[in-house]
Design a protein around this motif. Structure first.
Motif, PDB file in Angstrom:
ATOM      1  N   GLY A   1      -1.188  -2.221  -6.196  1.00 20.72           N
ATOM      2  CA  GLY A   1      -0.827  -1.824  -4.842  1.00 20.72           C
ATOM      3  C   GLY A   1       0.576  -2.301  -4.514  1.00 20.72           C
ATOM      4  N   ARG A   2       1.144  -1.736  -3.470  1.00 14.60           N
ATOM      5  CA  ARG A   2       2.493  -2.096  -3.023  1.00 14.60           C
ATOM      6  C   ARG A   2       2.470  -2.259  -1.515  1.00 14.60           C
ATOM      7  NH1 ARG A   2       6.921   1.041  -1.026  1.00 14.60           N
ATOM      8  NH2 ARG A   2       8.992   0.238  -1.564  1.00 14.60           N
ATOM      9  N   CYS A   3       3.245  -3.208  -1.021  1.00 10.48           N
ATOM     10  CA  CYS A   3       3.324  -3.433   0.421  1.00 10.48           C
ATOM     11  C   CYS A   3       4.756  -3.802   0.782  1.00 10.48           C
ATOM     12  CB  CYS A   3       2.373  -4.551   0.849  1.00 10.48           C
ATOM     13  SG  CYS A   3       2.405  -4.923   2.621  1.00 10.48           S
ATOM     14  N   VAL A   4       5.250  -3.239   1.881  1.00  6.68           N
ATOM     15  CA  VAL A   4       6.573  -3.585   2.408  1.00  6.68           C
ATOM     16  C   VAL A   4       6.389  -4.147   3.806  1.00  6.68           C
ATOM     17  CG1 VAL A   4       8.856  -2.752   3.048  1.00  6.68           C
ATOM     18  CG2 VAL A   4       7.689  -1.785   1.057  1.00  6.68           C
ATOM     19  N   VAL A   5       6.879  -5.358   4.015  1.00  9.68           N
ATOM     20  CA  VAL A   5       6.810  -6.018   5.322  1.00  9.68           C
ATOM     21  C   VAL A   5       8.135  -5.787   6.039  1.00  9.68           C
ATOM     22  CG1 VAL A   5       6.346  -8.161   6.556  1.00  9.68           C
ATOM     23  CG2 VAL A   5       5.302  -7.767   4.307  1.00  9.68           C
ATOM     24  N   ASP A   6       8.043  -5.283   7.264  1.00 18.92           N
ATOM     25  CA  ASP A   6       9.238  -4.940   8.042  1.00 18.92           C
ATOM     26  C   ASP A   6       8.946  -5.260   9.504  1.00 18.92           C
ATOM     27  OD1 ASP A   6      11.346  -3.774   9.414  1.00 18.92           O
ATOM     28  OD2 ASP A   6      11.384  -1.963   8.197  1.00 18.92           O
ATOM     29  N   GLY A   7       9.343  -6.461   9.948  1.00 13.13           N
ATOM     30  CA  GLY A   7       9.047  -6.854  11.316  1.00 13.13           C
ATOM     31  C   GLY A   7       7.553  -6.965  11.545  1.00 13.13           C
ATOM     32  N   ARG A   8       7.059  -6.254  12.562  1.00 12.54           N
ATOM     33  CA  ARG A   8       5.620  -6.334  12.849  1.00 12.54           C
ATOM     34  C   ARG A   8       4.789  -5.451  11.944  1.00 12.54           C
ATOM     35  NH1 ARG A   8       3.284  -2.616  17.448  1.00 12.54           N
ATOM     36  NH2 ARG A   8       4.762  -0.889  17.564  1.00 12.54           N
ATOM     37  N   TRP A   9       5.443  -4.644  11.107  1.00 12.70           N
ATOM     38  CA  TRP A   9       4.725  -3.653  10.307  1.00 12.70           C
ATOM     39  C   TRP A   9       4.590  -4.068   8.841  1.00 12.70           C
ATOM     40  CZ3 TRP A   9       2.111   0.050  12.606  1.00 12.70           C
ATOM     41  CH2 TRP A   9       2.513   0.471  13.889  1.00 12.70           C
ATOM     42  N   ALA A  10       3.425  -3.746   8.287  1.00 14.27           N
ATOM     43  CA  ALA A  10       3.187  -3.860   6.842  1.00 14.27           C
ATOM     44  C   ALA A  10       2.765  -2.482   6.361  1.00 14.27           C
ATOM     45  CB  ALA A  10       2.089  -4.874   6.543  1.00 14.27           C
ATOM     46  N   GLY A  11       3.537  -1.924   5.426  1.00 14.79           N
ATOM     47  CA  GLY A  11       3.248  -0.588   4.929  1.00 14.79           C
ATOM     48  C   GLY A  11       2.637  -0.635   3.541  1.00 14.79           C
ATOM     49  N   PHE A  12       1.468  -0.022   3.372  1.00 17.22           N
ATOM     50  CA  PHE A  12       0.762  -0.027   2.083  1.00 17.22           C
ATOM     51  C   PHE A  12       1.015   1.281   1.346  1.00 17.22           C
ATOM     52  CE2 PHE A  12      -1.636  -2.866   4.834  1.00 17.22           C
ATOM     53  CZ  PHE A  12      -1.847  -3.960   4.026  1.00 17.22           C
ATOM     54  N   ALA A  13       1.164   1.190   0.030  1.00 11.18           N
ATOM     55  CA  ALA A  13       1.374   2.387  -0.791  1.00 11.18           C
ATOM     56  C   ALA A  13       0.932   2.094  -2.213  1.00 11.18           C
ATOM     57  CB  ALA A  13       2.838   2.805  -0.769  1.00 11.18           C
ATOM     58  N   ALA A  14       0.808   3.144  -3.011  1.00 12.51           N
ATOM     59  CA  ALA A  14       0.502   3.035  -4.450  1.00 12.51           C
ATOM     60  C   ALA A  14      -0.717   2.163  -4.717  1.00 12.51           C
ATOM     61  CB  ALA A  14       1.723   2.492  -5.205  1.00 12.51           C
ATOM     62  N   VAL A  15      -1.727   2.263  -3.873  1.00 10.98           N
ATOM     63  CA  VAL A  15      -2.985   1.543  -4.131  1.00 10.98           C
ATOM     64  C   VAL A  15      -3.800   2.411  -5.085  1.00 10.98           C
ATOM     65  CG1 VAL A  15      -5.077   0.579  -3.135  1.00 10.98           C
ATOM     66  CG2 VAL A  15      -2.910   0.436  -1.873  1.00 10.98           C
ATOM     67  N   GLU A  16      -3.880   1.963  -6.334  1.00  8.73           N
ATOM     68  CA  GLU A  16      -4.523   2.763  -7.369  1.00  8.73           C
ATOM     69  C   GLU A  16      -5.493   1.898  -8.175  1.00  8.73           C
ATOM     70  OE1 GLU A  16      -1.601   4.775  -9.705  1.00  8.73           O
ATOM     71  OE2 GLU A  16      -0.353   5.245  -7.953  1.00  8.73           O
ATOM     72  N   VAL A  17      -6.615   2.508  -8.543  1.00  4.78           N
ATOM     73  CA  VAL A  17      -7.673   1.805  -9.270  1.00  4.78           C
ATOM     74  C   VAL A  17      -8.021   2.599 -10.522  1.00  4.78           C
ATOM     75  CG1 VAL A  17     -10.047   0.934  -9.161  1.00  4.78           C
ATOM     76  CG2 VAL A  17      -8.583   0.838  -7.119  1.00  4.78           C
ATOM     77  N   ASP A  18      -8.273   1.899 -11.618  1.00  4.20           N
ATOM     78  CA  ASP A  18      -8.739   2.552 -12.835  1.00  4.20           C
ATOM     79  C   ASP A  18      -9.942   3.440 -12.485  1.00  4.20           C
ATOM     80  OD1 ASP A  18     -10.230   3.123 -15.225  1.00  4.20           O
ATOM     81  OD2 ASP A  18      -9.217   1.467 -16.221  1.00  4.20           O
ATOM     82  N   PRO A  19      -9.917   4.730 -12.856  1.00  3.59           N
ATOM     83  CA  PRO A  19     -11.019   5.632 -12.498  1.00  3.59           C
ATOM     84  C   PRO A  19     -12.391   5.121 -12.914  1.00  3.59           C
ATOM     85  CG  PRO A  19      -9.162   6.880 -13.364  1.00  3.59           C
ATOM     86  CD  PRO A  19      -8.834   5.428 -13.577  1.00  3.59           C
ATOM     87  N   ASP A  20     -12.464   4.366 -14.008  1.00  4.00           N
ATOM     88  CA  ASP A  20     -13.754   3.853 -14.477  1.00  4.00           C
ATOM     89  C   ASP A  20     -14.236   2.658 -13.669  1.00  4.00           C
ATOM     90  OD1 ASP A  20     -13.827   5.779 -16.475  1.00  4.00           O
ATOM     91  OD2 ASP A  20     -12.801   4.477 -17.923  1.00  4.00           O
ATOM     92  N   LEU A  21     -13.373   2.126 -12.804  1.00  4.79           N
ATOM     93  CA  LEU A  21     -13.722   0.910 -12.057  1.00  4.79           C
ATOM     94  C   LEU A  21     -13.737   1.135 -10.551  1.00  4.79           C
ATOM     95  CD1 LEU A  21     -11.562  -1.647 -14.094  1.00  4.79           C
ATOM     96  CD2 LEU A  21     -14.010  -1.198 -14.324  1.00  4.79           C
TER      97      LEU A  21
END
Length: 337
Positions: A253-273
């Motif tokens: 996963g990826r997160c960018v913190v910018d002031g009061r905001w936290a933006g989540f992206a690229a949250v990926e899980v192995d398809p078998d899990l």
């Protein structure tokens, strides 16, 4: 619907209300038995030659013949938010843009032209937050030239469904033959509950997208340009759930913190899990780090067709704030190809 003192439905909108949010009731042509009317809520984007064009929250346009109108009224620009942190469209658009920076950019008035060798539409599209300083046709000509010089198709990123969004611009683009290729939504929610969803044990955080993280990332063969985009933002964190040596991570996963905001992206899980809580653990670990840096609200982007992700994020306390779209230049007007 607007009802007069005498109890009759009334049409209380005119062509002067173009640009305002309206609610209308109209007759259904060739309606099935028992269905005579339909209701439409959205921004009135044009009223021309006896036809109304209304753009709904999700960006779809509805054409209604003036002769079919039964009732209509102007409604508040945006309903009161009942879930998630309050924010304007412009605030969130700027936060999201800072979290995914292009390699090069140029200003055209209040528009930002962005390019990153074609890595994602978000980093290779115009962000039109305001007045370009010239007529729309001149601005679009300049946009096509700028992207054509870089061997890229011209895209304009727009938004609908929130106060201050760009339904009118969407209608103008469509009238000029620009094609909407992608629609997604930006969702917001409180950050604290996300941090409490799971224990962060087993999640490793890093400031860089290392080889293991990239091995799980859905976009293979990531270039140096892509790495620059991934690493852009005021405070960037990458999360990894490692497995045995030589195996791709179980989740990232990826997160960018910018002031009061936290933006989540690229949250990926192995398809078998999948469905084992790994994605939730990644987001919880990133949320705790964002809380430590002073963030209190969260945002993420999800494709309109991804029902599984939408259900997951709704369960975490997120709700849709606005829809955003990428319009591509007409093929017959393409420049440089």
């Amino acid at each position: 619907m607007e009802i007069s003192a005498a109890g009759r439905l009334e049409v209380r909108i005119t062509a002067a209300d173009v640009g305002k949010r309206v609610s209308v009731r109209s007759l259904i042509e060739h309606a099935p038995p028992g269905e005579k009317f339909t209701d439409t809520v959205g921004v009135l984007t044009s009223w021309d030659k006896g036809v109304l064009l209304i753009t709904r929250k999700g960006g779809e346009s509805v054409r209604i013949a003036e002769s079919a109108l039964v009732a209509g009224k102007v409604v508040p620009a945006a309903p009161a938010r009942r879930r998630g942190p309050a924010a304007s469209y412009e605030e969130l658009a700027r936060v999201a843009a800072r979290a995914w920076r292009p390699v090069e950019s140029e200003r055209l008035g209040d528009w930002e032209l962005r390019a990153a060798s074609g890595f994602t539409r978000r980093a290779n599209s115009v962000l039109p937050l305001g007045d370009p300083g010239v007529s729309l046709d001149e601005a679009l000509d300049a946009v096509r030239r700028w992207y054509g010089e870089r061997g890229l198709p011209a895209y304009v990123q727009t938004a609908t469904g929130a106060e201050g969004a760009q339904e009118l611009l969407c209608a103008e683009l469509e009238a000029r033959g620009w094609v909407r290729e992608v629609t997604a939504e930006l969702w917001v929610g409180p950050l604290g509950p996300v941090a409490d969803l799971a224990e962060p044990s087993g999640v490793v955080l890093s400031r860089e997208a290392g080889e293991a993280w990239l091995a799980r990332y859905q976009r293979k063969g990531v270039s140096e340009v892509a790495l620059r985009v991934l690493g852009s933002g005021s405070s960037v964190w990458f999360a990894t759930v490692p497995r045995s040596a030589g195996a791709s991570p179980a989740a990232i996963g990826r997160c960018v913190v910018d002031g009061r905001w936290a933006g989540f992206a690229a949250v990926e899980v192995d398809p078998d899990l999948r469905r084992q809580g790994l994605g939730t653990a990644v987001m919880a670990a990133l949320a705790r780090r964002a809380l430590d840096e002073g963030a209190s609200a969260a945002w993420l982007q999800v494709e309109a067709e991804n029902e599984g992700a939408r259900a997951l994020y709704a369960g975490m306390g997120f709700a849709a704030h606005h829809a955003y779209h990428h319009y591509r230049e007409p093929d017959d007007r393409a420049v440089g190809r």
